[in-house]
Design an enzyme around this catalytic site. Sequence first.
Site, mmCIF file in Angstrom:
data_model
loop_
_atom_site.group_PDB
_atom_site.id
_atom_site.type_symbol
_atom_site.label_atom_id
_atom_site.label_comp_id
_atom_site.label_asym_id
_atom_site.label_seq_id
_atom_site.Cartn_x
_atom_site.Cartn_y
_atom_site.Cartn_z
ATOM 1 N N CYS A 188 -4.091 11.546 -7.305
ATOM 2 C CA CYS A 188 -5.404 11.606 -7.956
ATOM 3 C C CYS A 188 -6.231 12.773 -7.395
ATOM 4 O O CYS A 188 -5.948 13.920 -7.675
ATOM 5 C CB CYS A 188 -6.115 10.267 -7.839
ATOM 6 S SG CYS A 188 -7.465 10.080 -9.034
ATOM 7 N N HIS A 248 -2.105 6.495 -9.951
ATOM 8 C CA HIS A 248 -1.985 5.858 -8.630
ATOM 9 C C HIS A 248 -0.668 5.076 -8.538
ATOM 10 O O HIS A 248 -0.608 3.910 -8.925
ATOM 11 C CB HIS A 248 -3.168 4.919 -8.383
ATOM 12 C CG HIS A 248 -4.454 5.630 -8.134
ATOM 13 N ND1 HIS A 248 -4.885 5.973 -6.874
ATOM 14 C CD2 HIS A 248 -5.399 6.086 -8.990
ATOM 15 C CE1 HIS A 248 -6.050 6.603 -6.957
ATOM 16 N NE2 HIS A 248 -6.380 6.687 -8.235
ATOM 17 N N GLU A 266 0.620 3.771 -6.020
ATOM 18 C CA GLU A 266 0.523 2.708 -5.015
ATOM 19 C C GLU A 266 -0.002 1.402 -5.576
ATOM 20 O O GLU A 266 0.159 0.336 -4.957
ATOM 21 C CB GLU A 266 -0.366 3.159 -3.846
ATOM 22 C CG GLU A 266 -1.864 3.211 -4.133
ATOM 23 C CD GLU A 266 -2.340 4.482 -4.801
ATOM 24 O OE1 GLU A 266 -3.554 4.728 -4.801
ATOM 25 O OE2 GLU A 266 -1.498 5.245 -5.326
ATOM 26 N N VAL A 292 -3.762 -16.092 12.522
ATOM 27 C CA VAL A 292 -2.446 -15.461 12.585
ATOM 28 C C VAL A 292 -2.418 -14.297 13.575
ATOM 29 O O VAL A 292 -1.509 -14.193 14.408
ATOM 30 C CB VAL A 292 -2.030 -14.955 11.182
ATOM 31 C CG1 VAL A 292 -0.664 -14.291 11.245
ATOM 32 C CG2 VAL A 292 -2.025 -16.092 10.181
ATOM 33 N N SER A 329 -2.667 -15.170 17.335
ATOM 34 C CA SER A 329 -1.513 -15.994 17.717
ATOM 35 C C SER A 329 -0.255 -15.147 17.867
ATOM 36 O O SER A 329 0.502 -15.291 18.837
ATOM 37 C CB SER A 329 -1.288 -17.097 16.676
ATOM 38 O OG SER A 329 -2.416 -17.939 16.574
#
Length: 507
Positions: A79, A167, A169, A224, A227
């Site tokens: 882009c 794009h 992605e 998460v 930990s």
Amino acid sequence: MQEKIIILDFGSQTTQLIGRRVRELDTYCEIVPYNKFPKGDETVKGVILSGSPFSVYDESAFKVDLSEIRGKYPILGICYGAQFMAYTNGGKVEPAGTREYGRAHLTSFCKDNVLFKGVREGTQVWMSHGDTITAIPENFKTIASTDKVAIAAYQVEGEQVWGVQFHPEVFHSEDGTQMLRNFVVDVCGCKQDWSPASFIESTVAELKAQLGDDKVVLGLSGGVDSSVAAVLLNRAIGKNLTCIFVDHGMLRKNEFKNVMHDYECLGLNVIGVDASEKFFSELEGVTEPERKRKIIGKGFIDVFDEEAHKLKDVKWLAQGTIYPDCIESLSITGTVIKSHHNVGGLPEKMNLKLCEPLRLLFKDEVRRVGRELGMPEHLITRHPFPGPGLAVRILGDITPEKVRILQDADDIFIQGLRDWGLYDQVWQAGVILLPVQSVGVMGDERTYERAVALRAVTSTDAMTADWAHLPYEFLGKVSNDIINKVKGVNRVTYDISSKPPATIEWE
């Protein structure tokens, strides 16, 4: 040394998505500000230029000299990145007659160009631009078009330099990952050796070398990131790691007990601290959301600091900081715009060195590493949960009774999602206690009790989110269970707001 792709960030909202897509190809990449290319780094195999909210012809547009990069590394401009290379080499970029946002199809493309190997005829791509390339320099060749965009992609003749107006992605670009694979693997020659197992092996070795016999303290949240960081550090330094888990009284129902049990089963050395009375006292009468957050943040620092100082010879503070935190903490000009959300202020206050073993990972990669480390699935797949806990899901002042009501309602909702097999289909879910009461009838008696809102969203990165279209039968069952089982609630609503314009959390 780990080979890498460098992504130069010109300020696009999808830059992190480019990084995630490259990582999904089992290739390591780093996102850096557009003007911070790592000169002299022999591990760089290729460069991707991101999009940008700017127009290339604006005086304030981000500009960079690519002369030291072009010719040495393959380049893919996306882009704005494509527009920038065309414009700075003598091409024309102008405002599009009609801004193009959304789906488009490649009506023609050079099938023999390496960028389009394996790409299907008429493949869908995602456009998001207000400017368009209207003319390219003499040595640039158009290699793809759509109905509305004549120059949808180009290659510089005789060079490994490409630009795409769309794009690749974004999820809606059907063959976008294939195009990125063609660039990253076929053009740049990356080996695709980035994996959870390789990350664990290299990180454990680095931690052993970095920390030696030093002692480390880590603040656990039950989430998460912290930990996985704890288990990874435990593998590297064992008993030299001490974890502290602070209960501020606004965790989910039985969460402190359950999470402490999980940590003990994982062999972690954890100190659990019940500081709920302190937090309730300091939050008494506070209704403003930002004040709540600041009180809880400061309180956590105070409790953590007090407990950490009881330990001897601690030299390091570990945090579960992940890659998006690191990217967001710097603007593309390199100035701080957002501090880490984990334990802001602790390193300075405690005079400890900082250790962030997950700082190179995206959230989905953290979960993959957790699985590779053998952590229980229910801990790895936990929904994101705000640091201030239920405090930001109680609108108005906070009392132990309100927390009790919300914990009970939330427990019914979350357990219901698990029982119906819906939990893993939702990015984040919870219940909000509203600052209103409503009239109801239970039995033959009139009631005047609290209302709650159920909130569940689907997302991939929390930057955008849609409300989860949960089955009506499920919502009816949860509503009925909450009203019948939670004392003090007689009305349940469902929040059907998307982000934007709403945020995921109410406060």
